[in-house]
Scaffold this motif. Structure first.
Motif, PDB file in Angstrom:
ATOM      1  N   GLU A 121       0.855  -1.179   0.000  1.00  0.00           N
ATOM      2  CA  GLU A 121       0.000   0.000   0.000  1.00  0.00           C
ATOM      3  C   GLU A 121       0.894   1.231   0.000  1.00  0.00           C
ATOM      4  N   VAL A 122       0.631   2.162  -0.920  1.00  0.00           N
ATOM      5  CA  VAL A 122       1.476   3.346  -1.081  1.00  0.00           C
ATOM      6  C   VAL A 122       0.617   4.590  -0.909  1.00  0.00           C
ATOM      7  N   ASP A 123       0.991   5.424   0.047  1.00  0.00           N
ATOM      8  CA  ASP A 123       0.294   6.682   0.319  1.00  0.00           C
ATOM      9  C   ASP A 123       0.615   7.678  -0.792  1.00  0.00           C
ATOM     10  N   GLU A 124      -0.404   8.099  -1.516  1.00  0.00           N
ATOM     11  CA  GLU A 124      -0.171   9.025  -2.629  1.00  0.00           C
ATOM     12  C   GLU A 124       0.435  10.340  -2.155  1.00  0.00           C
ATOM     13  N   HIS A 161       4.109  10.743  -2.050  1.00  0.00           N
ATOM     14  CA  HIS A 161       4.837  10.638  -3.320  1.00  0.00           C
ATOM     15  C   HIS A 161       4.329  11.610  -4.381  1.00  0.00           C
ATOM     16  N   GLY A 162       3.521  12.579  -3.967  1.00  0.00           N
ATOM     17  CA  GLY A 162       3.099  13.623  -4.892  1.00  0.00           C
ATOM     18  C   GLY A 162       1.946  13.264  -5.794  1.00  0.00           C
ATOM     19  N   GLY A 163       1.222  12.173  -5.493  1.00  0.00           N
ATOM     20  CA  GLY A 163       0.060  11.843  -6.300  1.00  0.00           C
ATOM     21  C   GLY A 163       0.070  10.415  -6.791  1.00  0.00           C
ATOM     22  N   ILE A 164      -0.983  10.056  -7.518  1.00  0.00           N
ATOM     23  CA  ILE A 164      -1.184   8.677  -7.951  1.00  0.00           C
ATOM     24  C   ILE A 164      -0.114   8.214  -8.922  1.00  0.00           C
ATOM     25  N   GLU A 165       0.372   9.099  -9.791  1.00  0.00           N
ATOM     26  CA  GLU A 165       1.355   8.671 -10.795  1.00  0.00           C
ATOM     27  C   GLU A 165       2.634   8.174 -10.134  1.00  0.00           C
ATOM     28  N   ASN A 166       3.206   8.964  -9.248  1.00  0.00           N
ATOM     29  CA  ASN A 166       4.443   8.552  -8.590  1.00  0.00           C
ATOM     30  C   ASN A 166       4.204   7.399  -7.625  1.00  0.00           C
ATOM     31  N   ALA A 167       3.028   7.366  -6.996  1.00  0.00           N
ATOM     32  CA  ALA A 167       2.720   6.242  -6.115  1.00  0.00           C
ATOM     33  C   ALA A 167       2.712   4.935  -6.896  1.00  0.00           C
ATOM     34  N   ALA A 168       2.155   4.946  -8.104  1.00  0.00           N
ATOM     35  CA  ALA A 168       2.133   3.749  -8.939  1.00  0.00           C
ATOM     36  C   ALA A 168       3.546   3.334  -9.345  1.00  0.00           C
ATOM     37  N   ASP A 222      -5.636  13.933 -17.473  1.00  0.00           N
ATOM     38  CA  ASP A 222      -5.500  14.151 -16.039  1.00  0.00           C
ATOM     39  C   ASP A 222      -6.377  13.217 -15.211  1.00  0.00           C
ATOM     40  N   GLU A 223      -7.173  12.382 -15.864  1.00  0.00           N
ATOM     41  CA  GLU A 223      -7.963  11.412 -15.117  1.00  0.00           C
ATOM     42  C   GLU A 223      -7.030  10.537 -14.282  1.00  0.00           C
ATOM     43  N   ARG A 224      -7.455  10.230 -13.080  1.00  0.00           N
ATOM     44  CA  ARG A 224      -6.581   9.490 -12.167  1.00  0.00           C
ATOM     45  C   ARG A 224      -6.188   8.117 -12.699  1.00  0.00           C
ATOM     46  N   TYR A 225      -7.081   7.424 -13.390  1.00  0.00           N
ATOM     47  CA  TYR A 225      -6.694   6.132 -13.949  1.00  0.00           C
ATOM     48  C   TYR A 225      -5.601   6.298 -15.000  1.00  0.00           C
ATOM     49  N   ARG A 226      -5.717   7.321 -15.816  1.00  0.00           N
ATOM     50  CA  ARG A 226      -4.698   7.534 -16.842  1.00  0.00           C
ATOM     51  C   ARG A 226      -3.356   7.904 -16.216  1.00  0.00           C
ATOM     52  N   ARG A 227      -3.377   8.686 -15.130  1.00  0.00           N
ATOM     53  CA  ARG A 227      -2.117   9.005 -14.440  1.00  0.00           C
ATOM     54  C   ARG A 227      -1.543   7.750 -13.786  1.00  0.00           C
ATOM     55  N   ARG A 273      -9.206   7.611   0.857  1.00  0.00           N
ATOM     56  CA  ARG A 273      -7.908   7.528   1.541  1.00  0.00           C
ATOM     57  C   ARG A 273      -6.741   7.943   0.649  1.00  0.00           C
ATOM     58  N   ARG A 274      -6.901   7.844  -0.636  1.00  0.00           N
ATOM     59  CA  ARG A 274      -5.813   8.121  -1.575  1.00  0.00           C
ATOM     60  C   ARG A 274      -4.587   7.266  -1.237  1.00  0.00           C
ATOM     61  N   VAL A 275      -4.840   5.996  -1.011  1.00  0.00           N
ATOM     62  CA  VAL A 275      -3.773   5.022  -0.806  1.00  0.00           C
ATOM     63  C   VAL A 275      -3.912   3.964  -1.887  1.00  0.00           C
ATOM     64  N   LEU A 276      -2.882   3.834  -2.718  1.00  0.00           N
ATOM     65  CA  LEU A 276      -2.886   2.837  -3.786  1.00  0.00           C
ATOM     66  C   LEU A 276      -2.593   1.468  -3.189  1.00  0.00           C
TER      67      LEU A 276
END
Length: 337
Positions: free
Chosen positions: A102-105, A108-115, A151-156, A185-188
């Motif tokens: 589990e990675v806290d977005e 890491h500055g958002g979903i892209e870097n968390a992924a 900018d959609e979160r899935y695309r990022r 939660r914005r946790v991947l």
């Protein structure tokens, strides 16, 4: 990616791995975890335990269609040992491995870097193990459809996943699912199944391969196979998240019944490509998760699926958002002979 037809003739009885046991079980969590053949256990929604000291347990924050859901349980034939290391929960029996991160977005500055972080850690973990072949990955992220265009979160997420993979999965992608949770939660959350022997990825003749999607779907195309046939003694196929997409286009906007029919046709098609016999496709050996976007569609989806599938097919319905806003339902699962 090679387009050559793989040799998947049946293994002799002495060759190949034992199939993974996958079931939905309504038992006490500690009772399930008391079995040292259990590789992983998944709870769903707020009514499931939030956490457990045992690394084999993971709660997925998707609410079940009913008030409570059974646990999803993975069993192996060997004795399992488990550990947590560098934020990764892992368990092994020699043939298979479960891993989760589990990675806290926000860290890491958002979903892209968390992924990107999640996938770099995934690759490092499996490369350092005796089970280096990833068969299946699940990805769950909050507010998957939030944002417009690229900018959609899935695309990022897809951009970050591609960056994290870099040279990973050079020869073939594993099967995968990407679904939106609604927990804020914005946790991947990423978890996976790996094995000591490689599986074989398969595509659906009715669909464009996900990694070949045209630019209109994002900067980076999704990186997964439509299904993976496991390296097992008997047939076992992991089905990626599947929806009403033909070619690369979504079909049957706002028509739940037609979307379900198209989704089942796609699953049948990819199982045929993986050389699963017609009588075995979506049979009693199938264990399926059904992600339903709208709460008002749950009862209808359940009735439609029970009308189309054999009575003993195992179904778990969950509230979840699909990677395209127009899609109402997605199904993934495993088909065993």
């Amino acid at each position: 990616m090679s387009s050559a037809k793989p040799d998947i003739s049946p293994h002799p009885a002495t060759d190949g791995l034992p199939p993974l046991g996958i079931r939905y079980e309504a038992m006490e969590l500690d009772t399930i975890l008391g079995d040292d053949r259990v590789l992983a256990v998944f709870g769903f929604g707020a009514q499931a335990p939030a956490a457990h000291a045992d690394p084999r347990y993971l709660r997925v924050n998707l609410e079940p269609a009913d008030a409570t859901a059974p646990f999803e349980v993975w069993r192996v034939q060997g004795s399992v040992h488990a550990r947590r290391d560098d934020g990764i929960a892992q368990s092994f029996d020699g043939d298979y491995a479960f891993g989760a991160i589990e990675v806290d977005e926000a860290a890491h500055g958002g979903i892209e870097n968390a992924a990107a972080v999640a996938y770099r850690k995934l690759l490092a973990a499996v490369a350092a193990s005796d089970t280096p072949h990833v068969l299946r990955i699940w990805n769950y992220l909050d507010a998957i459809n939030l944002g417009a265009g690229d900018d959609e979160r899935y695309r990022r997420f897809c951009v970050g996943r591609a960056a994290g993979l870099e040279q990973g999965f050079v020869d073939a992608y594993p099967a995968a699912t990407g679904i939106g949770v609604r927990d804020g939660r914005r946790v991947l959350q990423v978890y996976w199944l790996a094995a000591r022997a490689a599986g074989i990825g398969f595509e659906n003749p009715r669909q464009v391969s996900a990694w070949r999607y045209p630019r209109q779907y994002g900067i980076k195309a999704p990186t997964f196979a439509r299904a993976t046939r496991a390296p097992t003694r008997s047939v076992q196929v992991y089905i990626s998240g599947t929806a009403a997409i033909v070619g690369h286009v979504s079909h049957h906007h706002d028509d739940l019944e037609a979307q379900i029919a198209e989704t089942l046709a796609n699953i049948d098609s990819v199982l045929a490509a993986a050389q699963v016999a017609p009588a075995e496709r979506l049979s009693a050996g199938a264990v399926l998760k059904v992600y339903v976007r709208r709460s008002e569609d749950v009862a209808g989806a359940h009735a439609l699926l029970r009308g189309k599938l054999p009575a003993h097919t195992c179904l778990l319905l969950l509230h979840g958002d699909i990677c395209r806003g127009e899609l109402l339902v997605e199904i993934d699962g495993v088909q065993s002979a």
